[in-house]
Design a protein around this motif. Structure first.
Motif, PDB file in Angstrom:
ATOM      1  N   ARG A 124       0.867  -1.146   0.080  1.00 14.50           N
ATOM      2  CA  ARG A 124       0.149  -0.083   0.033  1.00 14.50           C
ATOM      3  C   ARG A 124       0.819   1.355  -0.019  1.00 14.50           C
ATOM      4  O   ARG A 124       0.381   2.072  -0.625  1.00 14.50           O
ATOM      5  CB  ARG A 124      -0.992   0.105   1.288  1.00 14.50           C
ATOM      6  CG  ARG A 124      -2.284  -0.760   1.103  1.00 14.50           C
ATOM      7  CD  ARG A 124      -2.930  -0.890   2.489  1.00 14.50           C
ATOM      8  NE  ARG A 124      -3.957  -1.847   2.417  1.00 14.50           N
ATOM      9  CZ  ARG A 124      -5.316  -1.226   2.076  1.00 14.50           C
ATOM     10  NH1 ARG A 124      -5.285  -0.020   1.909  1.00 14.50           N
ATOM     11  NH2 ARG A 124      -6.188  -2.161   1.989  1.00 14.50           N
ATOM     12  N   ARG A 125       1.951   1.412   0.766  1.00 11.79           N
ATOM     13  CA  ARG A 125       2.817   2.427   0.942  1.00 11.79           C
ATOM     14  C   ARG A 125       3.509   2.553  -0.577  1.00 11.79           C
ATOM     15  O   ARG A 125       3.629   3.706  -0.846  1.00 11.79           O
ATOM     16  CB  ARG A 125       3.717   2.320   2.063  1.00 11.79           C
ATOM     17  CG  ARG A 125       3.270   2.477   3.423  1.00 11.79           C
ATOM     18  CD  ARG A 125       4.296   2.531   4.548  1.00 11.79           C
ATOM     19  NE  ARG A 125       4.847   1.152   4.723  1.00 11.79           N
ATOM     20  CZ  ARG A 125       4.382  -0.058   5.394  1.00 11.79           C
ATOM     21  NH1 ARG A 125       3.167   0.186   5.884  1.00 11.79           N
ATOM     22  NH2 ARG A 125       5.058  -1.024   5.544  1.00 11.79           N
TER      23      ARG A 125
ATOM     24  N   ALA B 168       2.231   1.676  -3.478  1.00 12.11           N
ATOM     25  CA  ALA B 168       1.402   2.123  -4.273  1.00 12.11           C
ATOM     26  C   ALA B 168       1.250   3.640  -4.080  1.00 12.11           C
ATOM     27  O   ALA B 168       1.098   4.350  -5.286  1.00 12.11           O
ATOM     28  CB  ALA B 168       0.449   1.178  -4.073  1.00 12.11           C
ATOM     29  N   ARG B 169       0.805   4.164  -3.084  1.00 12.42           N
ATOM     30  CA  ARG B 169       0.779   5.339  -2.694  1.00 12.42           C
ATOM     31  C   ARG B 169       1.926   6.196  -3.169  1.00 12.42           C
ATOM     32  O   ARG B 169       1.614   7.315  -3.840  1.00 12.42           O
ATOM     33  CB  ARG B 169       0.178   5.553  -1.147  1.00 12.42           C
ATOM     34  CG  ARG B 169      -1.085   5.190  -0.685  1.00 12.42           C
ATOM     35  CD  ARG B 169      -1.472   5.676   0.631  1.00 12.42           C
ATOM     36  NE  ARG B 169      -2.536   5.067   0.831  1.00 12.42           N
ATOM     37  CZ  ARG B 169      -2.763   3.994   1.811  1.00 12.42           C
ATOM     38  NH1 ARG B 169      -1.862   3.647   2.551  1.00 12.42           N
ATOM     39  NH2 ARG B 169      -4.135   3.647   2.092  1.00 12.42           N
ATOM     40  N   ALA B 170       3.312   5.656  -2.781  1.00  7.96           N
ATOM     41  CA  ALA B 170       4.266   6.372  -3.252  1.00  7.96           C
ATOM     42  C   ALA B 170       4.272   6.800  -4.816  1.00  7.96           C
ATOM     43  O   ALA B 170       4.960   7.718  -5.434  1.00  7.96           O
ATOM     44  CB  ALA B 170       5.570   5.730  -2.706  1.00  7.96           C
TER      45      ALA B 170
ATOM     46  N   ALA C  19       1.617   7.074  -6.673  1.00 12.51           N
ATOM     47  CA  ALA C  19       0.313   7.563  -7.194  1.00 12.51           C
ATOM     48  C   ALA C  19      -0.752   6.571  -7.742  1.00 12.51           C
ATOM     49  O   ALA C  19      -1.606   7.019  -8.494  1.00 12.51           O
ATOM     50  CB  ALA C  19       0.495   8.748  -7.974  1.00 12.51           C
TER      51      ALA C  19
ATOM     52  N   PRO D  52      -3.859   3.716  -7.374  1.00 14.01           N
ATOM     53  CA  PRO D  52      -5.133   3.500  -6.379  1.00 14.01           C
ATOM     54  C   PRO D  52      -4.826   2.624  -5.558  1.00 14.01           C
ATOM     55  O   PRO D  52      -4.294   1.411  -5.708  1.00 14.01           O
ATOM     56  CB  PRO D  52      -6.159   3.369  -7.403  1.00 14.01           C
ATOM     57  CG  PRO D  52      -5.650   2.788  -8.685  1.00 14.01           C
ATOM     58  CD  PRO D  52      -4.188   3.453  -8.660  1.00 14.01           C
ATOM     59  N   VAL D  53      -5.258   2.546  -4.344  1.00 15.52           N
ATOM     60  CA  VAL D  53      -5.372   1.369  -3.199  1.00 15.52           C
ATOM     61  C   VAL D  53      -6.446   0.940  -3.064  1.00 15.52           C
ATOM     62  O   VAL D  53      -7.579   1.885  -2.601  1.00 15.52           O
ATOM     63  CB  VAL D  53      -4.419   1.942  -2.012  1.00 15.52           C
ATOM     64  CG1 VAL D  53      -4.664   0.743  -1.141  1.00 15.52           C
ATOM     65  CG2 VAL D  53      -3.262   2.184  -2.330  1.00 15.52           C
TER      66      VAL D  53
END
Length: 70
Positions: free
Chosen positions: A11-12, A14-16, A18, A20-21
């Motif tokens: 998740r981290r 993926a967020r880094a 950009a 979607p999670v």
């Protein structure tokens, strides 16, 4: 729809990037919207019984969006 990611490190990452999670309840909601499952409520209850943690507020919000709030 992007593939599901349900792991903290993933998740981290993926967020880094950009990306979607989507969590487990989001997957269930999408399955209901696509008519792949008849309801979210019973599955969410089973997940809770098996130790899946979700806040009551999140569960209620998902059930309402799915039209499954009892």
């Amino acid at each position: 729809m992007s593939p599901p990611i349900d792991d903290g490190a993933a998740r981290r990452a993926a967020r880094a990037l950009a990306l979607p999670v989507v969590g487990t309840l989001g997957i269930l909601l999408a399955a209901k919207v696509l008519a792949l499952i008849p309801e979210v409520h019973a599955i969410a209850n089973t997940l809770e019984t098996l130790g899946f943690r979700m806040t009551p507020t999140l569960k209620l919000a998902v059930l309402r969006r799915a039209g499954d709030a009892h």
